[in-house]
Design a protein around this motif. Structure first.
Motif, PDB file in Angstrom:
ATOM      1  N   GLY A 114       6.310  41.933   1.960  1.00 27.80           N
ATOM      2  CA  GLY A 114       7.264  41.721   3.039  1.00 27.80           C
ATOM      3  C   GLY A 114       6.754  42.094   4.408  1.00 27.80           C
ATOM      4  O   GLY A 114       7.543  42.440   5.299  1.00 27.80           O
ATOM      5  N   ALA A 115       5.435  42.029   4.611  1.00 26.70           N
ATOM      6  CA  ALA A 115       4.851  42.340   5.913  1.00 26.70           C
ATOM      7  C   ALA A 115       3.678  41.388   6.177  1.00 26.70           C
ATOM      8  O   ALA A 115       3.184  40.722   5.272  1.00 26.70           O
ATOM      9  N   SER A 116       3.238  41.337   7.415  1.00 27.08           N
ATOM     10  CA  SER A 116       2.187  40.405   7.818  1.00 27.08           C
ATOM     11  C   SER A 116       0.838  40.793   7.229  1.00 27.08           C
ATOM     12  O   SER A 116       0.497  41.978   7.136  1.00 27.08           O
ATOM     13  N   THR A 117       0.067  39.775   6.851  1.00 31.75           N
ATOM     14  CA  THR A 117      -1.278  39.994   6.323  1.00 31.75           C
ATOM     15  C   THR A 117      -2.284  39.247   7.192  1.00 31.75           C
ATOM     16  O   THR A 117      -1.956  38.221   7.807  1.00 31.75           O
ATOM     17  N   HIS A 118      -3.508  39.772   7.216  1.00 37.54           N
ATOM     18  CA  HIS A 118      -4.555  39.190   8.062  1.00 37.54           C
ATOM     19  C   HIS A 118      -5.896  39.249   7.347  1.00 37.54           C
ATOM     20  O   HIS A 118      -6.096  40.065   6.441  1.00 37.54           O
ATOM     21  N   MET A 119      -6.831  38.411   7.807  1.00 36.74           N
ATOM     22  CA  MET A 119      -8.227  38.503   7.385  1.00 36.74           C
ATOM     23  C   MET A 119      -9.106  38.416   8.622  1.00 36.74           C
ATOM     24  O   MET A 119      -8.810  37.662   9.555  1.00 36.74           O
ATOM     25  N   GLY A 120     -10.195  39.214   8.624  1.00 34.27           N
ATOM     26  CA  GLY A 120     -11.100  39.221   9.765  1.00 34.27           C
ATOM     27  C   GLY A 120     -12.553  39.242   9.340  1.00 34.27           C
ATOM     28  O   GLY A 120     -12.888  39.643   8.222  1.00 34.27           O
ATOM     29  N   LEU A 121     -13.414  38.802  10.246  1.00 34.63           N
ATOM     30  CA  LEU A 121     -14.855  38.811  10.055  1.00 34.63           C
ATOM     31  C   LEU A 121     -15.485  39.668  11.138  1.00 34.63           C
ATOM     32  O   LEU A 121     -14.966  39.757  12.254  1.00 34.63           O
ATOM     33  N   LEU A 122     -16.616  40.267  10.826  1.00 40.30           N
ATOM     34  CA  LEU A 122     -17.329  41.073  11.814  1.00 40.30           C
ATOM     35  C   LEU A 122     -18.183  40.161  12.675  1.00 40.30           C
ATOM     36  O   LEU A 122     -18.982  39.370  12.184  1.00 40.30           O
ATOM     37  N   ASP A 123     -18.016  40.252  13.984  1.00 42.38           N
ATOM     38  CA  ASP A 123     -18.800  39.466  14.935  1.00 42.38           C
ATOM     39  C   ASP A 123     -19.324  40.420  16.000  1.00 42.38           C
ATOM     40  O   ASP A 123     -18.633  40.756  16.948  1.00 42.38           O
ATOM     41  N   GLY A 124     -20.568  40.886  15.803  1.00 41.88           N
ATOM     42  CA  GLY A 124     -21.101  41.903  16.686  1.00 41.88           C
ATOM     43  C   GLY A 124     -20.339  43.196  16.495  1.00 41.88           C
ATOM     44  O   GLY A 124     -20.197  43.687  15.372  1.00 41.88           O
ATOM     45  N   CYS A 125     -19.820  43.742  17.581  1.00 44.02           N
ATOM     46  CA  CYS A 125     -19.024  44.974  17.508  1.00 44.02           C
ATOM     47  C   CYS A 125     -17.528  44.688  17.433  1.00 44.02           C
ATOM     48  O   CYS A 125     -16.715  45.618  17.505  1.00 44.02           O
ATOM     49  N   GLU A 239       5.855  49.924  11.632  1.00 46.10           N
ATOM     50  CA  GLU A 239       6.042  51.019  10.683  1.00 46.10           C
ATOM     51  C   GLU A 239       7.496  51.201  10.274  1.00 46.10           C
ATOM     52  O   GLU A 239       7.784  51.867   9.285  1.00 46.10           O
ATOM     53  N   SER A 240       8.426  50.568  10.999  1.00 46.79           N
ATOM     54  CA  SER A 240       9.845  50.675  10.669  1.00 46.79           C
ATOM     55  C   SER A 240      10.229  49.815   9.466  1.00 46.79           C
ATOM     56  O   SER A 240      11.314  50.004   8.897  1.00 46.79           O
ATOM     57  N   LEU A 241       9.354  48.880   9.054  1.00 46.87           N
ATOM     58  CA  LEU A 241       9.656  48.062   7.877  1.00 46.87           C
ATOM     59  C   LEU A 241       9.643  48.939   6.624  1.00 46.87           C
ATOM     60  O   LEU A 241       8.753  49.772   6.458  1.00 46.87           O
ATOM     61  N   PRO A 242      10.592  48.755   5.727  1.00 46.19           N
ATOM     62  CA  PRO A 242      10.669  49.592   4.521  1.00 46.19           C
ATOM     63  C   PRO A 242       9.379  49.580   3.696  1.00 46.19           C
ATOM     64  O   PRO A 242       8.991  50.615   3.135  1.00 46.19           O
ATOM     65  N   CYS A 243       8.717  48.421   3.621  1.00 48.25           N
ATOM     66  CA  CYS A 243       7.515  48.329   2.785  1.00 48.25           C
ATOM     67  C   CYS A 243       6.369  49.177   3.315  1.00 48.25           C
ATOM     68  O   CYS A 243       5.437  49.502   2.566  1.00 48.25           O
ATOM     69  N   MET A 244       6.419  49.543   4.603  1.00 46.52           N
ATOM     70  CA  MET A 244       5.313  50.298   5.185  1.00 46.52           C
ATOM     71  C   MET A 244       5.442  51.798   4.934  1.00 46.52           C
ATOM     72  O   MET A 244       4.537  52.559   5.277  1.00 46.52           O
ATOM     73  N   GLU A 245       6.534  52.214   4.334  1.00 49.71           N
ATOM     74  CA  GLU A 245       6.754  53.646   4.115  1.00 49.71           C
ATOM     75  C   GLU A 245       5.815  54.205   3.043  1.00 49.71           C
ATOM     76  O   GLU A 245       5.336  55.331   3.164  1.00 49.71           O
ATOM     77  N   ASP A 246       5.553  53.419   2.005  1.00 49.78           N
ATOM     78  CA  ASP A 246       4.704  53.900   0.901  1.00 49.78           C
ATOM     79  C   ASP A 246       3.255  53.475   1.161  1.00 49.78           C
ATOM     80  O   ASP A 246       2.641  52.749   0.379  1.00 49.78           O
ATOM     81  N   LEU A 247       2.713  53.959   2.268  1.00 46.44           N
ATOM     82  CA  LEU A 247       1.415  53.496   2.758  1.00 46.44           C
ATOM     83  C   LEU A 247       0.305  53.746   1.753  1.00 46.44           C
ATOM     84  O   LEU A 247      -0.526  52.873   1.487  1.00 46.44           O
ATOM     85  N   HIS A 248       0.247  54.937   1.188  1.00 45.56           N
ATOM     86  CA  HIS A 248      -0.844  55.322   0.289  1.00 45.56           C
ATOM     87  C   HIS A 248      -0.502  55.098  -1.186  1.00 45.56           C
ATOM     88  O   HIS A 248      -1.262  55.519  -2.053  1.00 45.56           O
ATOM     89  N   GLY A 249       0.616  54.432  -1.442  1.00 44.44           N
ATOM     90  CA  GLY A 249       1.023  54.171  -2.812  1.00 44.44           C
ATOM     91  C   GLY A 249       1.026  52.690  -3.123  1.00 44.44           C
ATOM     92  O   GLY A 249      -0.012  52.044  -3.242  1.00 44.44           O
TER      93      GLY A 249
END
Length: 269
Positions: A114-125, A239-249
């Protein structure tokens, strides 16, 4: 309402020549002369094909050779396409393969957590955002495809830096690099970045970023058959989204599973 395009001539409906860069166009024309049927060419041939004075052809070829787009042959008079051209092609194809594989899995991850997802590539720094699945919430992360961030303070970027050795990091971040060019947050120098990455390597994922208040993220590297990170994915949102509360779980488990699934499709064992 049709959006205005400054590069289109209103009178003719065609391309406005005022926006064309002649030198760039001629350089691309030089590269376009080479092909399977003509892998090498002499300077005189290039000038004749394009109708250019010898001096102009020489400057174009010299620039392309200096930048790695052309290679001079052992005979010192013929030229062929250089590795920079191949790199551009392979990078493009590789990014398309990644998106084709990762896109549906990142969409599934977005729907699952229930939250946004992204993908990224390294380009230089920098980390270059190549995919985004925005959440269906009224508020969602607004990081766009094609946008860049300094890798050292973004979760995607540090997930990509995790697989680099100290020597590779030192080569990437020379003494002139300004770690605080955009914000005072995050690592302020290479030593601090190394310590940060060492802690994150031990836990196997990146929790949080230094981008700004109110946004939180979990990121993990994506690896291919070379066992090196070729991309990174994250869940990043308010961080206010409920799904973001259990960050390390639960959230972390979902990100790691999706990263592992994409890596498996890329040949990582």
């Amino acid at each position: 309402m049709q959006m205005e395009r400054p590069d289109v001539d209103d009178k003719t409906g065609g391309i406005n020549q005022n926006y064309i860069v002649p030198g760039l166009r001629r350089g691309l024309a030089v590269l376009g002369l080479f092909g399977r049927s003509r892998p090498t060419m002499r300077l005189a041939e290039i000038g004749r094909e394009l109708g250019l004075p010898r001096a102009t052809a020489f400057r174009l070829v010299y620039t392309l050779e200096t930048e790695g787009y052309l290679l001079r042959g052992k005979d010192s008079v013929t030229y062929s396409l250089g590795p920079r051209v191949l790199t551009l092609g392979f990078d493009y194809l590789h990014s398309q393969e990644l998106i084709e594989i990762a896109g549906p899995l990142l969409d599934e991850l977005r729907d699952r957590v229930g939250a946004s997802t992204h993908m990224g590539l390294l380009d230089g720094c920098d980390v270059l955002y190549v995919y985004r699945a925005p959440s269906h919430q009224r508020l969602s992360s607004n990081r766009r495809v094609g946008s860049r961030l300094p890798a050292h303070f973004s979760s995607l970027g540090r997930a990509l830096l995790m697989d680099l050795s100290d020597d590779e990091l030192a080569e990437l971040y020379d003494d002139n690099y300004n770690f605080h060019a955009l914000t005072e947050r995050g690592p302020g120098n290479l030593d601090e970045l190394k310590r940060c990455l060492e802690e994150e390597r031990q836990q196997g994922y990146i929790a949080g970023s230094f981008i700004g208040d109110g946004i939180i993220s979990i990121a993990a590297p994506v690896r291919d058959a070379s066992k090196r990170a070729v991309a990174a994915i994250n869940v990043s949102d308010y961080e206010s989204l409920p799904c973001m509360e259990d960050l390390h779980g639960t959230l972390k488990d979902n990100v790691l599973k999706t990263a592992a699934d994409i890596s498996h499709h890329l040949g990582y064992i």
